[in-house]
Design an enzyme around this catalytic site. Structure first.
Site, PDB file in Angstrom:
ATOM      1  N   HIS A 155      19.392  16.877  26.066  1.00  0.00           N
ATOM      2  CA  HIS A 155      20.450  17.738  26.359  1.00  0.00           C
ATOM      3  C   HIS A 155      19.684  19.235  26.677  1.00  0.00           C
ATOM      4  O   HIS A 155      19.112  19.965  25.918  1.00  0.00           O
ATOM      5  CB  HIS A 155      21.296  18.035  25.222  1.00  0.00           C
ATOM      6  CG  HIS A 155      22.346  18.733  25.261  1.00  0.00           C
ATOM      7  ND1 HIS A 155      23.542  18.643  24.800  1.00  0.00           N
ATOM      8  CD2 HIS A 155      22.345  20.437  25.308  1.00  0.00           C
ATOM      9  CE1 HIS A 155      24.526  19.449  25.057  1.00  0.00           C
ATOM     10  NE2 HIS A 155      23.485  20.828  25.053  1.00  0.00           N
ATOM     11  N   ARG A 204      33.628  19.955  26.654  1.00  0.00           N
ATOM     12  CA  ARG A 204      33.300  20.575  25.046  1.00  0.00           C
ATOM     13  C   ARG A 204      32.121  21.577  25.141  1.00  0.00           C
ATOM     14  O   ARG A 204      32.522  22.925  24.979  1.00  0.00           O
ATOM     15  CB  ARG A 204      32.824  19.549  24.265  1.00  0.00           C
ATOM     16  CG  ARG A 204      32.596  19.830  22.898  1.00  0.00           C
ATOM     17  CD  ARG A 204      31.397  20.496  22.358  1.00  0.00           C
ATOM     18  NE  ARG A 204      30.261  19.880  22.724  1.00  0.00           N
ATOM     19  CZ  ARG A 204      28.928  20.753  22.460  1.00  0.00           C
ATOM     20  NH1 ARG A 204      28.909  21.863  22.013  1.00  0.00           N
ATOM     21  NH2 ARG A 204      28.066  20.011  22.797  1.00  0.00           N
ATOM     22  N   ASP A 205      30.902  21.481  25.632  1.00  0.00           N
ATOM     23  CA  ASP A 205      29.937  22.728  25.649  1.00  0.00           C
ATOM     24  C   ASP A 205      30.444  23.531  26.545  1.00  0.00           C
ATOM     25  O   ASP A 205      30.205  24.573  26.407  1.00  0.00           O
ATOM     26  CB  ASP A 205      28.611  21.718  25.818  1.00  0.00           C
ATOM     27  CG  ASP A 205      27.347  22.705  25.458  1.00  0.00           C
ATOM     28  OD1 ASP A 205      27.567  24.046  25.360  1.00  0.00           O
ATOM     29  OD2 ASP A 205      26.202  22.329  25.173  1.00  0.00           O
ATOM     30  N   CYS A 218      26.076  27.762  23.710  1.00  0.00           N
ATOM     31  CA  CYS A 218      26.650  27.981  22.275  1.00  0.00           C
ATOM     32  C   CYS A 218      27.010  29.225  21.933  1.00  0.00           C
ATOM     33  O   CYS A 218      26.232  30.150  22.076  1.00  0.00           O
ATOM     34  CB  CYS A 218      25.749  27.147  21.350  1.00  0.00           C
ATOM     35  SG  CYS A 218      26.006  27.330  19.502  1.00  0.00           S
ATOM     36  N   ASN A 222      24.753  24.623  30.354  1.00  0.00           N
ATOM     37  CA  ASN A 222      24.095  23.392  30.440  1.00  0.00           C
ATOM     38  C   ASN A 222      23.520  23.126  31.757  1.00  0.00           C
ATOM     39  O   ASN A 222      24.042  23.802  32.826  1.00  0.00           O
ATOM     40  CB  ASN A 222      24.836  22.068  30.071  1.00  0.00           C
ATOM     41  CG  ASN A 222      25.263  22.228  28.750  1.00  0.00           C
ATOM     42  OD1 ASN A 222      26.301  22.861  28.390  1.00  0.00           O
ATOM     43  ND2 ASN A 222      24.590  21.438  27.875  1.00  0.00           N
ATOM     44  N   HIS A 253      19.769  23.018  28.454  1.00  0.00           N
ATOM     45  CA  HIS A 253      20.491  24.276  28.963  1.00  0.00           C
ATOM     46  C   HIS A 253      19.534  24.960  29.952  1.00  0.00           C
ATOM     47  O   HIS A 253      18.181  24.574  29.982  1.00  0.00           O
ATOM     48  CB  HIS A 253      20.810  25.305  27.922  1.00  0.00           C
ATOM     49  CG  HIS A 253      22.070  24.895  26.971  1.00  0.00           C
ATOM     50  ND1 HIS A 253      23.322  25.259  27.185  1.00  0.00           N
ATOM     51  CD2 HIS A 253      21.988  23.780  26.039  1.00  0.00           C
ATOM     52  CE1 HIS A 253      24.278  24.534  26.522  1.00  0.00           C
ATOM     53  NE2 HIS A 253      23.412  23.484  25.746  1.00  0.00           N
TER      54      HIS A 253
HETATM   55  P1  HMG Z   1      33.032  28.233   7.030  1.00  0.00           P
HETATM   56  O1  HMG Z   1      33.807  29.498   7.230  1.00  0.00           O
HETATM   57  O2  HMG Z   1      31.858  28.194   6.137  1.00  0.00           O
HETATM   58  O3  HMG Z   1      33.968  26.933   6.394  1.00  0.00           O
HETATM   59  O4  HMG Z   1      32.816  27.761   8.354  1.00  0.00           O
HETATM   60  P2  HMG Z   1      34.847  26.972   5.511  1.00  0.00           P
HETATM   61  O5  HMG Z   1      34.609  25.254   4.978  1.00  0.00           O
HETATM   62  O6  HMG Z   1      34.992  28.083   4.435  1.00  0.00           O
HETATM   63  O7  HMG Z   1      36.173  27.041   6.269  1.00  0.00           O
HETATM   64  C1  HMG Z   1      36.628  28.247   6.893  1.00  0.00           C
HETATM   65  C2  HMG Z   1      38.087  27.990   7.613  1.00  0.00           C
HETATM   66  O8  HMG Z   1      37.870  26.819   8.600  1.00  0.00           O
HETATM   67  C3  HMG Z   1      39.019  27.095   6.678  1.00  0.00           C
HETATM   68  O9  HMG Z   1      40.158  27.685   7.091  1.00  0.00           O
HETATM   69  C4  HMG Z   1      38.773  25.677   6.812  1.00  0.00           C
HETATM   70  O10 HMG Z   1      39.872  25.031   6.264  1.00  0.00           O
HETATM   71  C5  HMG Z   1      38.545  25.601   8.334  1.00  0.00           C
HETATM   72  P3  HMG Z   1      41.050  28.691   6.122  1.00  0.00           P
HETATM   73  O11 HMG Z   1      41.220  27.890   4.835  1.00  0.00           O
HETATM   74  O12 HMG Z   1      40.291  29.964   6.285  1.00  0.00           O
HETATM   75  O13 HMG Z   1      42.290  28.896   6.948  1.00  0.00           O
HETATM   76  N1  HMG Z   1      37.729  24.352   8.927  1.00  0.00           N
HETATM   77  C6  HMG Z   1      38.188  23.743   9.817  1.00  0.00           C
HETATM   78  N2  HMG Z   1      39.135  23.864  10.630  1.00  0.00           N
HETATM   79  C7  HMG Z   1      39.007  22.946  11.543  1.00  0.00           C
HETATM   80  N3  HMG Z   1      38.294  21.613  11.828  1.00  0.00           N
HETATM   81  C8  HMG Z   1      37.138  21.779  11.026  1.00  0.00           C
HETATM   82  C9  HMG Z   1      37.105  22.828   9.847  1.00  0.00           C
HETATM   83  N4  HMG Z   1      36.328  23.202   8.796  1.00  0.00           N
HETATM   84  C10 HMG Z   1      36.607  24.118   8.250  1.00  0.00           C
HETATM   85  N5  HMG Z   1      36.338  20.846  11.170  1.00  0.00           N
HETATM   86  C11 HMG Z   1      32.192  25.703   9.921  1.00  0.00           C
HETATM   87  C12 HMG Z   1      31.958  26.515   8.561  1.00  0.00           C
HETATM   88  C13 HMG Z   1      31.203  24.587  10.280  1.00  0.00           C
HETATM   89  C14 HMG Z   1      33.548  25.170   9.581  1.00  0.00           C
HETATM   90  C15 HMG Z   1      32.219  26.657  10.932  1.00  0.00           C
HETATM   91  O14 HMG Z   1      31.115  27.443  10.846  1.00  0.00           O
HETATM   92  C16 HMG Z   1      32.571  25.999  12.416  1.00  0.00           C
HETATM   93  O15 HMG Z   1      33.476  25.638  12.804  1.00  0.00           O
HETATM   94  N6  HMG Z   1      31.283  26.196  13.357  1.00  0.00           N
HETATM   95  C17 HMG Z   1      31.653  25.452  14.558  1.00  0.00           C
HETATM   96  C18 HMG Z   1      30.479  26.198  15.541  1.00  0.00           C
HETATM   97  C19 HMG Z   1      30.403  25.364  16.778  1.00  0.00           C
HETATM   98  O16 HMG Z   1      31.369  24.842  17.097  1.00  0.00           O
HETATM   99  N7  HMG Z   1      29.275  25.794  17.648  1.00  0.00           N
HETATM  100  C20 HMG Z   1      29.110  25.090  18.840  1.00  0.00           C
HETATM  101  C21 HMG Z   1      29.002  23.859  18.633  1.00  0.00           C
HETATM  102  S1  HMG Z   1      27.098  23.152  18.568  1.00  0.00           S
HETATM  103  C22 HMG Z   1      26.468  23.315  20.166  1.00  0.00           C
HETATM  104  O17 HMG Z   1      27.111  23.727  21.257  1.00  0.00           O
HETATM  105  C23 HMG Z   1      25.234  22.988  20.366  1.00  0.00           C
HETATM  106  C24 HMG Z   1      25.053  21.753  21.136  1.00  0.00           C
HETATM  107  O18 HMG Z   1      25.652  21.801  22.310  1.00  0.00           O
HETATM  108  C25 HMG Z   1      23.506  21.185  21.333  1.00  0.00           C
HETATM  109  C26 HMG Z   1      22.530  22.340  21.796  1.00  0.00           C
HETATM  110  O19 HMG Z   1      22.792  22.811  22.826  1.00  0.00           O
HETATM  111  O20 HMG Z   1      21.873  22.861  21.048  1.00  0.00           O
HETATM  112  C27 HMG Z   1      25.647  20.286  20.611  1.00  0.00           C
HETATM  113 MG    MG Z   2      24.457  22.589  23.916  1.00  0.00          MG
END
Ligand code: HMG
Ligand code: MG
Length: 297
Positions: free
Chosen positions: A205, A15-16, A238, A247, A207
């Site tokens: 966690h 995933r990450d 990220c 990581n 990095h």
């Molecule tokens: P948005 O544009 O504000 O949301 O994004 P929305 O509600 O307007 O939806 C936009 C589009 O996405 C729509 O599709 C939704 O249906 C779809 P459209 O109508 O335009 O065709 N949608 C989805 N599709 C699939 N699965 C979903 C979903 N939700 C909405 N769950 C949103 C808001 C949160 C969706 C967007 O910003 C997003 O997906 N962000 C994810 C970012 C991400 O994955 N970041 C990495 C993970 S976090 C990380 O790595 C940190 C961690 O490792 C810890 C650390 O190291 O800090 C965990």
């Molecule tokens: Mg991370």
């Protein structure tokens, strides 16, 4: 020195590790990587995320990946909202990770919501998941430093952790998103969290941007933590946290722990073979010490 006899490594490479890759890794290779990792002894693994494919195209095959791996012990899937949770449950997820940063600027960039907005949205989602008996992990980003706002106040981190604790999550994975924390900060924060949040699973966690992750893990061990997220090959980052590198590499963490007499149940030779599977599909150089040494052998 009070060190544990065993530690749990939660592999987050699929995933990450892969969410930040320049190219889309074919589903078949992701599945082979995950299967090989499970065969190396991991019991808990973040296998994919149900997020917007427009935001993170690399994870757009989450449902397909789950078709092949949802039966493993503890496949964890990451998701930011109700929409993702529904898709995750439909795909057979029994463990779900929600995620939120302490810093609002980071959350705006990562999920297009402020911390407060996102927390409010997650409350009913977590409640429903717990009613259904799903294991819930909350990943706390920017727990030490934010790429946009700088140093984060540990009291703000504690307050966010407390909020999830009160919502009844099973685990908190507390993250140094951009790899800037020092061992002193790691020890202080994890000691505080252990003291203030009894009974919850606490995971660190890190990095490894500044190569302090192993030192930070050691400091967390001294604070009583024995659960660590890491990524095979040191992949990861990220996409919305500029300056963040991978990581900490799982193989380096496992090597360090084993050399200190702390058992993880992971077979290092088999882990190296898992990394061999994914290596041809990733753009970055895999620079962990253990993997490089093995390549030379
Ligand atoms: P948005 O544009 O504000 O949301 O994004 P929305 O509600 O307007 O939806 C936009 C589009 O996405 C729509 O599709 C939704 O249906 C779809 P459209 O109508 O335009 O065709 N949608 C989805 N599709 C699939 N699965 C979903 C979903 N939700 C909405 N769950 C949103 C808001 C949160 C969706 C967007 O910003 C997003 O997906 N962000 C994810 C970012 C991400 O994955 N970041 C990495 C993970 S976090 C990380 O790595 C940190 C961690 O490792 C810890 C650390 O190291 O800090 C965990
Ligand atoms: Mg991370």
């Amino acid at each position: 020195m009070n060190l544990p006899e065993t530690a749990t490594i939660i592999e987050v490479g699929p995933r990450d590790g892969l969410q930040n890759e320049a190219n889309f890794v074919p589903t078949e290779q992701k599945v082979a990587f995950i299967q090989s990792l499970f065969n190396s002894g991991f019991r808990e693994m973040e296998v994919t995320s149900f997020v917007s494919p427009k935001w993170v195209p690399q994870m757009s095959d989450a449902a397909e990946v789950m078709e092949y791996v949802s039966h493993y012990d503890k496949t964890i899937v990451l998701t930011p909202n109700q929409r993702g949770v529904e898709a995750a449950l439909q795909a057979g997820a029994k463990s779900v990770a929600v995620f939120l940063g302490v810093s609002s600027t980071f959350n705006q960039k990562n999920i297009n919501r402020t911390t407060e907005e996102a927390l409010k949205g997650l409350h009913p989602v977590i409640k429903e998941l717990k009613m259904q008996g799903i294991f819930v992990r909350a990943c706390i980003s920017t727990a030490f430093h934010c790429p946009y706002e700088g140093a984060v106040d540990p009291d703000d981190t504690l307050a966010l952790c407390q909020a999830f604790y009160e919502m009844g999550v099973d685990e908190l994975s507390v993250a140094d998103t951009i790899g800037k924390a020092t061992p002193k900060e790691s020890f202080a924060l994890f000691s505080k969290l252990k003291e203030e949040l009894p009974g919850i699973l606490l995971t660190a966690h890190f990095h490894d941007t500044r190569k302090m992750a192993l030192a930070n893990i050691y400091a967390a061990l001294l604070a009583g933590i024995n659960r660590f997220d890491s990524s095979a090959g040191g992949l990861g980052g990220c996409p919305f946290a500029p300056g963040a590198s991978g990581n900490v590499a799982t193989e380096d963490v496992v090597y360090m722990l084993h050399e200190m007499g702390i058992e993880t149940g992971i077979n290092l030779d088999s882990l190296v073979k898992s990394i061999d599977i994914i290596k041809p599909y990733v753009s970055r150089e895999l620079s962990s010490w253990y993997y490089r040494e093995h390549q030379k052998a």
